[in-house]
Scaffold this motif. Structure first.
Motif, short mmCIF file in Angstrom:
data_model
loop_
_atom_site.label_atom_id
_atom_site.label_comp_id
_atom_site.label_asym_id
_atom_site.label_seq_id
_atom_site.Cartn_x
_atom_site.Cartn_y
_atom_site.Cartn_z
N PHE A 49 0.84 -1.21 0.00
CA PHE A 49 0.00 0.00 0.00
C PHE A 49 0.87 1.26 0.00
CE2 PHE A 49 -1.99 3.46 2.35
CZ PHE A 49 -3.18 3.62 1.67
N LEU A 50 1.86 1.32 0.90
CA LEU A 50 2.70 2.51 0.99
C LEU A 50 3.60 2.65 -0.24
CD1 LEU A 50 3.59 2.43 4.78
CD2 LEU A 50 2.11 4.05 3.59
N ALA A 51 4.05 1.53 -0.81
CA ALA A 51 4.86 1.62 -2.02
C ALA A 51 4.04 2.21 -3.17
CB ALA A 51 5.39 0.24 -2.40
N ALA A 52 2.80 1.77 -3.31
CA ALA A 52 1.94 2.32 -4.37
C ALA A 52 1.65 3.79 -4.12
CB ALA A 52 0.65 1.52 -4.45
N ALA A 69 2.91 9.67 7.09
CA ALA A 69 1.86 9.16 7.97
C ALA A 69 0.62 10.04 7.92
CB ALA A 69 2.39 9.04 9.39
N ALA A 70 0.82 11.35 7.82
CA ALA A 70 -0.32 12.26 7.80
C ALA A 70 -0.99 12.31 6.44
CB ALA A 70 0.14 13.66 8.20
N ALA A 71 -0.30 11.93 5.37
CA ALA A 71 -0.83 12.08 4.02
C ALA A 71 -1.67 10.91 3.57
CB ALA A 71 0.31 12.31 3.03
N GLN A 72 -1.66 9.79 4.29
CA GLN A 72 -2.49 8.64 3.90
C GLN A 72 -3.26 8.15 5.14
OE1 GLN A 72 -1.48 5.45 5.23
NE2 GLN A 72 0.13 6.57 6.36
N PRO A 73 -4.37 7.45 4.91
CA PRO A 73 -5.30 7.21 6.02
C PRO A 73 -5.09 5.94 6.82
CG PRO A 73 -6.31 6.55 3.97
CD PRO A 73 -4.95 7.06 3.62
N ARG A 74 -4.16 5.09 6.45
CA ARG A 74 -4.17 3.76 7.02
C ARG A 74 -3.12 3.52 8.09
NH1 ARG A 74 -4.79 -0.85 2.52
NH2 ARG A 74 -4.82 -2.04 4.47
N GLY A 76 0.11 4.77 10.83
CA GLY A 76 0.74 5.83 11.61
C GLY A 76 2.24 5.88 11.40
N GLN A 77 2.88 6.73 12.20
CA GLN A 77 4.30 6.98 12.00
C GLN A 77 5.16 5.73 12.22
OE1 GLN A 77 5.89 10.53 13.84
NE2 GLN A 77 3.92 11.61 13.70
N GLN A 78 4.87 4.99 13.27
CA GLN A 78 5.69 3.80 13.54
C GLN A 78 5.55 2.77 12.43
OE1 GLN A 78 7.95 3.44 15.98
NE2 GLN A 78 8.51 1.54 14.95
N ALA A 79 4.32 2.57 11.95
CA ALA A 79 4.10 1.62 10.85
C ALA A 79 4.79 2.11 9.57
CB ALA A 79 2.61 1.42 10.62
N VAL A 80 4.73 3.40 9.30
CA VAL A 80 5.38 3.94 8.11
C VAL A 80 6.89 3.77 8.21
CG1 VAL A 80 5.88 6.07 6.86
CG2 VAL A 80 3.55 5.56 7.54
N ARG A 81 7.42 4.03 9.40
CA ARG A 81 8.87 3.89 9.56
C ARG A 81 9.31 2.44 9.32
NH1 ARG A 81 8.95 6.03 13.99
NH2 ARG A 81 9.71 8.11 13.42
N SER A 82 8.57 1.49 9.85
CA SER A 82 8.91 0.08 9.63
C SER A 82 8.75 -0.31 8.17
CB SER A 82 8.02 -0.81 10.51
OG SER A 82 8.22 -0.54 11.88
#
Length: 306
Positions: A49-52, A69-74, A76-82
């Motif tokens: 999802f984040l790659a797309a 993290a703020a620009a997409q709805p699914r 948060g920051q920790q998940a985006v970082r991982s």
């Protein structure tokens, strides 16, 4: 009914994704395939999802964790970082620092992204400015090897536990670029040639890069190509470091600054003998025993200088 008012208010325009400071942010890596459905289907759901999402962002878009993290709805920051860490490991992005400007004096932080996953060797060639194979935008690698070639395993057999560094480097070629997967027999046959590279100061990483850089689109005989490159690109033998001759041991004999009489340093404090310091009457320079001391002193100096 003609006077009926619309029941819904017009939507506010969607704010565009924030841009990074000039020179920073996302950069698209070259040689990508065109966007197609299923580009990231091999990734886990979160990473796909984040790659797309990142793939659709323009160059220069902010790529920090807080903004993504703020620009997409699914997530948060920790998940985006991982997820960014996993995308990097999968070969889709690299965060780098590089200099820009005419004088190359300004350092900027950038995130290079590619929907076509790349291995470490490709990223190394790209980020160091070396040549690398280009993939046409409308082309994809063939899904199957040619029938005339044996099917190469995705995960090459690891080197034996007691393998030499040369053998281990050859076995790692397939990890750097699948087109250069060697069999165990080929690694053993090329081991002596690879050992010569290591003996001449090349590191294992340098050896792998030299054998996988700038490959043609198709490699029909990895073993033959590796042998050719091992032979033609063999580094020159290291220049032996000249062994400097030991410095000659100089015989230094101290003499009185006042009268020139020789003596040990501890016997001439301040560079003066006892008579010249006034401890005893001054010696007679014409005395026979002083003349003998002078003769011995100058003879010793002459031997030391020759």
């Amino acid at each position: 009914m003609a006077d009926a008012q619309p029941t819904t208010a017009p939507r506010a325009p969607v704010a565009p994704h924030p841009r990074a400071a000039s020179g920073y942010g996302k950069r698209s890596a070259p040689g990508q395939t065109r966007p197609r459905p299923g580009d990231f289907s091999a990734l886990p759901e979160r990473e796909a999802f984040l790659a797309a999402f990142i793939d659709r962002l323009p160059d220069g878009a902010a790529m920090d964790v807080k903004t993504l993290a703020a620009a997409q709805p699914r997530y948060g920051q920790q998940a985006v970082r991982s997820a960014l860490t996993h995308l990097s490991a999968a070969g889709h992005l690299r965060r780098v620092q590089e200099t820009v400007g005419n004088g190359r004096s300004q350092w900027v932080y950038r995130t290079y992204f590619t929907r076509t996953a790349r291995d470490d060797a490709w990223w190394q060639r790209f980020l160091t400015g070396a040549t690398h194979p280009q993939v046409q935008p409308d082309e994809r690698p063939p899904p199957q090897p040619e029938p005339s070639r044996p099917v190469a395993h995705a995960n090459p057999r690891p080197a034996p536990p007691a393998a030499s560094p040369a053998y281990a480097a050859l076995a790692a070629l397939g990890t750097a670029d699948p087109r250069m997967i060697l069999s165990a027999a080929e690694c053993a046959a090329l081991e002596d040639l690879a050992a010569q590279w290591l003996a001449r100061g090349a590191t294992s990483a340098y050896l792998v890069t030299a054998l996988t850089a700038g490959l043609p689109p198709e490699v029909h005989s990895p073993g033959a190509l590796a042998r050719t490159r091992l032979t033609t690109k063999l580094p020159p033998p290291p220049t032996p470091t000249p062994v400097s001759a030991p410095a000659p041991t100089l015989t230094r004999i101290m003499e009185c600054t006042e009268c020139g009489v020789p003596g040990r340093p501890e016997a001439l404090p301040g560079g003066l003998c006892r008579p010249c310091r006034g401890d005893t009457p001054p010696p007679n320079p014409t005395a026979d025993h002083f003349q003998a001391q002078r003769t011995h002193h100058y003879a010793t100096l002459c031997r030391a200088r020759t």
